[in-house]
Design an enzyme around this catalytic site. Structure first.
Site, short mmCIF file in Angstrom:
data_model
loop_
_atom_site.label_atom_id
_atom_site.label_comp_id
_atom_site.label_asym_id
_atom_site.label_seq_id
_atom_site.Cartn_x
_atom_site.Cartn_y
_atom_site.Cartn_z
CE1 TYR A 98 -3.17 2.90 0.47
CE2 TYR A 98 -4.10 1.68 2.31
CZ TYR A 98 -4.15 2.73 1.43
OH TYR A 98 -5.19 3.62 1.50
CE LYS A 128 -5.85 2.36 -2.10
NZ LYS A 128 -6.69 2.40 -0.89
#
Length: 270
Positions: A98, A128
């Site tokens: 992330y 992400k």
């Protein structure tokens, strides 16, 4: 479906609470057939490894990992080593990182990570991130998946060939995002795609005018879906009743079916 991320306030939950959330949704997706991604990061490495192992035992389709809360990786090698440690706790489950420098304060070039990580983390599957950082990484290695964040810039991602998104608005207004995906596939014209993006942006602005992103989006989900996700947890704040009622009116005027009873539920359980 991503659990225990930013909108799910995963870093505000205890390890046991995060496990319980994951267990409930692991049962639910057996019927809905959704991809189950569980965010395991944002706490001590010991807890992250425990959550990763738990996610794999539940049969999660993938895990997503933030860096730790305070002591953080500062170089590409540090981050790769950290992800290798997490990956060993879930050796059969694809691992995503992330990449969120604004919140995590870890600003490491994802293109360098894509170039280096290779066999060092066998389960590494992608990241992400935002559009600019994602495109830079994709240029270096197109074998990894990239999930884009950023509800209000989805059209740019679709035009750039990005196919995967993790966005808060998908929880209560998925239809315009689905239309934008079709635009990315060449099945939707630019004018119609702009209309879909404008609708997402309008709703996002109408919702977030009353507070921070997570504080307000969580209320919007309560008002416009059949799933009651409760009020935000401190240090985030519950909106005033006046602001909730104004948000409900804005959503209703935008053509979204709303549930006014959710306002009373939020105050009763807070």
């Amino acid at each position: 479906m991503t659990l225990n991320g930013t909108s799910g306030e995963g870093t505000s939950l205890t390890v046991n609470e995060r496990k319980k959330v994951a267990e409930v949704w692991a049962e639910a997706v057996k019927e809905t057939k959704q991809h189950l991604m569980i965010q395991v990061g944002g706490t001590s490495l010991k807890d992250v490894k425990e959550l990763a192992e738990h996610a794999e035992n539940l049969g999660a389709d993938s895990i997503l990992c933030l860096p730790e809360l305070y002591f953080k990786p500062t170089t590409v090698n540090d981050l790769v080593e950290y992800l290798a440690r997490v990956g060993k706790s879930a050796p059969k489950t694809p691992l995503f990182y992330y990449d969120f420098p604004k919140a995590s304060m870890v600003n490491i070039d994802m293109a360098q990570v894509f170039a280096l990580i290779g066999e060092k983390v066998p389960t590494f599957a992608g990241i992400k991130t935002d559009l600019e950082r994602g495109l830079h990484a994709k240029h270096v290695n197109n074998d990894f998946a990239i999930f884009l964040a950023g509800d209000m810039l989805m059209i740019g991602g679709c035009a750039s060939g990005m196919e995967s998104y993790i966005m808060t608005s998908l929880n209560f207004i998925p239809e315009p995002a689905f239309a934008l995906i079709e635009y990315g596939k060449g099945n939707y014209d630019l004018h119609a795609a702009r209309k879909s993006q404008e609708y997402i942006n309008r709703i996002a602005k109408d919702v977030t005018r009353y507070g921070t992103w997570t504080e307000t989006m969580k209320i919007a989900m309560n008002l416009s879906t059949d799933i009651f996700v409760g009020p935000p947890r401190a240090p985030l704040k519950l909106l005033s009743r006046q602001n909730m009622e104004a948000m409900e009116q804005n959503l209703s005027q935008a053509g979204i079916k709303t549930n006014k009873a959710a306002i009373f539920q939020m105050y009763n359980c807070n």
